[in-house]
Design a protein around this motif. Structure first.
Motif, short mmCIF file in Angstrom:
data_model
loop_
_atom_site.label_atom_id
_atom_site.label_comp_id
_atom_site.label_asym_id
_atom_site.label_seq_id
_atom_site.Cartn_x
_atom_site.Cartn_y
_atom_site.Cartn_z
N ASP A 114 1.05 -0.69 0.24
CA ASP A 114 0.07 -0.09 -0.15
C ASP A 114 0.63 1.01 -0.29
O ASP A 114 2.00 1.39 0.82
N ASN A 143 0.64 0.01 -4.44
CA ASN A 143 -1.16 -0.49 -5.45
C ASN A 143 -1.57 1.28 -4.76
O ASN A 143 -0.84 1.69 -3.34
N LYS A 144 -2.22 1.36 -5.24
CA LYS A 144 -2.85 2.49 -4.13
C LYS A 144 -2.53 4.10 -4.33
O LYS A 144 -2.11 5.13 -3.65
N MET A 145 -2.28 3.86 -6.01
CA MET A 145 -1.08 5.10 -6.17
C MET A 145 -2.24 6.96 -6.17
O MET A 145 -1.52 7.81 -6.10
N ASP A 146 -3.67 6.14 -5.89
CA ASP A 146 -4.07 6.78 -6.67
C ASP A 146 -4.36 7.43 -5.40
O ASP A 146 -5.25 8.78 -4.95
N TRP A 150 -1.22 10.37 -7.43
CA TRP A 150 0.16 9.34 -7.88
C TRP A 150 1.88 10.22 -8.03
O TRP A 150 2.70 10.25 -8.80
N SER A 180 -2.78 0.98 -9.11
CA SER A 180 -4.03 1.39 -8.85
C SER A 180 -4.62 0.20 -9.25
O SER A 180 -4.75 0.24 -10.27
N ASP A 185 -5.01 1.41 -13.14
CA ASP A 185 -3.71 1.95 -13.64
C ASP A 185 -2.31 1.05 -13.70
O ASP A 185 -2.88 0.66 -12.51
#
Length: 413
Positions: A114, A143-146, A150, A180, A185
């Protein structure tokens, strides 16, 4: 390049493993229409217009109720370039045995992190287990770059932390990918939201990574699974799957554990005779000499493994009842079955900080430690680091017939 890639996912709870797999299946068009309709229906009942793709892999009722992965979920899909067998493994520490089971046959492991939390204890645990299981290729999926806008700086910090860990574990190949899974993405297609990243999307890397070198040996290994006899034609062949290297007609082979020598006269398949069989291919081998060969024997070409009645191994313990010195079990390695007694529990690994504690009294459920074993007859095995197929075994409780331990041979003695 092999046309089949076995991979496993790992990471902490809620890092998005099941969502990532669901996204891969969805974007690769590997799910049925009725499955997607069910996912959309359940997601809407929960008040979300975004399909919860994790439902495609979280198959157990307990998992769906808790929103976590408990068991190992296997999924099969293919692209025009490659076939995949994917194992979604649990993130909770109490399911370490499940992670070991799912990753034991993997060529590549995807370790999810994460982006908000970075490298945590479970990241270290799963990276260590992947290295212990001989997985030479890791993908660090940030993951979860949103949820971090970013930001490249956040990604770079995670990559640096994990890179130090991978260097400590001596993992030879690590590829980091920001993504993401929820939004898709950098899963199948490269993302405009991550324009600063110039590497491949996840599926692009999975289609291209080369893993064939892991099964290359100086010589071949062929565990005999079944003896085929035909009295009418005097046919005698030995069926099994090549477990390492390439077995060729004309190869001089030893029959272990006895040590008798002969030559490969022919290699038969359903389609007819072939001159060479690579690792992973199931064939029937005919030998030049009429010698005694039985199920559980190993045909070895080139440098032969040592046949011994004593083994030192790393064992992942999978039972509620602990493993202690003096314990007696059935041991199954490749096609061989023997009885084993535990001589000593030498140490117990703390996979959180990668240290070993010598002389523990026992190994409890989900513990991993070094063990010395004695077996009832000579067993021909390779060190696990040399050959995963002939260097691994399971321990079985003979009373319940349950698998209680998974072992990786360090060395026969």
């Amino acid at each position: 390049m092999t046309d089949l890639l076995r991979l496993a996912t790992a990471g902490s709870v809620d890092d998005g493993k099941s969502t990532l797999i669901g996204r891969l299946l969805y974007d690769a068009k590997a799910i049925l229409a009725d499955q997607m309709e069910h996912v959309e229906e359940v997601s809407k009942r929960r008040g979300s217009d975004v399909p919860d793709l994790a439902l495609l892999t979280d198959g157990l009722r307990a998992e769906r109720e808790q929103g976590i992965t408990i068991d190992v979920a296997y999924r099969y899909f293919a692209t025009p370039k490659r076939k995949f067998i994917l194992a979604d493994t649990p993130g909770h520490v109490q399911y370490t045995r499940n992670m070991v089971t799912g990753a034991s046959t993997a060529d590549l492991a995807i370790v999810l992190v994460d982006a908000r939390h970075g490298v945590v204890e479970q990241t270290r645990r799963h990276a260590f287990l992947a290295s212990l299981l001989g997985i030479r290729h890791l993908v660090l999926a940030v993951n979860k770059m949103d949820l971090v806008d970013w930001e490249q700086a956040t990604y770079d910090r995670v990559v640096a932390d994990f890179g130090a860990l991978a260097e400590q574990l001596r993992v030879p190949d690590v590829v980091a990918i920001p993504m993401s899974a929820l939004l898709g993405d950098n899963i199948v297609d490269r993302s405009a939201n991550l324009s600063w990243y110039d590497g491949p999307a996840l599926l692009e890397h999975l289609e291209a990574v080369e893993v064939h070198e892991e099964i290359a040996l100086e010589g071949a290994r062929f565990p005999v699974q079944y003896v085929i006899r035909d009295q009418a034609t005097d046919y005698r062949g030995y069926a099994g799957q090549v477990a390492g290297g390439v077995l060729r007609v004309g190869d001089a082979v030893q029959v272990l554990p006895g040590g008798r020598t002969t030559t490969v006269a022919a290699i038969d398949t359903f389609e007819g005779e072939i001159v060479a069989a690579p690792a992973g291919q199931s064939v029937t081998v005919r030998l030049a000499d009429d010698i005694d060969v039985a199920r559980g024997d190993l045909l070895a070409a080139g440098p032969a493994p040592l046949a011994s009645r004593e083994l030192t191994a790393e064992v992942c313990w999978m039972a509620e009842a602990p493993l202690r010195a003096g314990g007696r079990y059935a041991l199954k390695a490749a096609t061989s079955s023997v009885r084993a007694i535990v001589d000593e529990v030498s140490d117990r690994l703390d996979v959180a900080n990668l240290t070993a504690f010598p002389g523990p009294a026992e190994l409890a459920l989900n513990d991993i430690g070094r063990v010395r074993l004695r077996v009832s007859r000579e067993l021909a095995v390779d060190p696990y680091a040399v050959n995963r197929a002939t260097g691994s075994f399971i321990l079985v409780d003979e009373a319940s017939n349950e698998t209680v331990g998974a072992g990786m041979v360090l060395a026969p003695t």
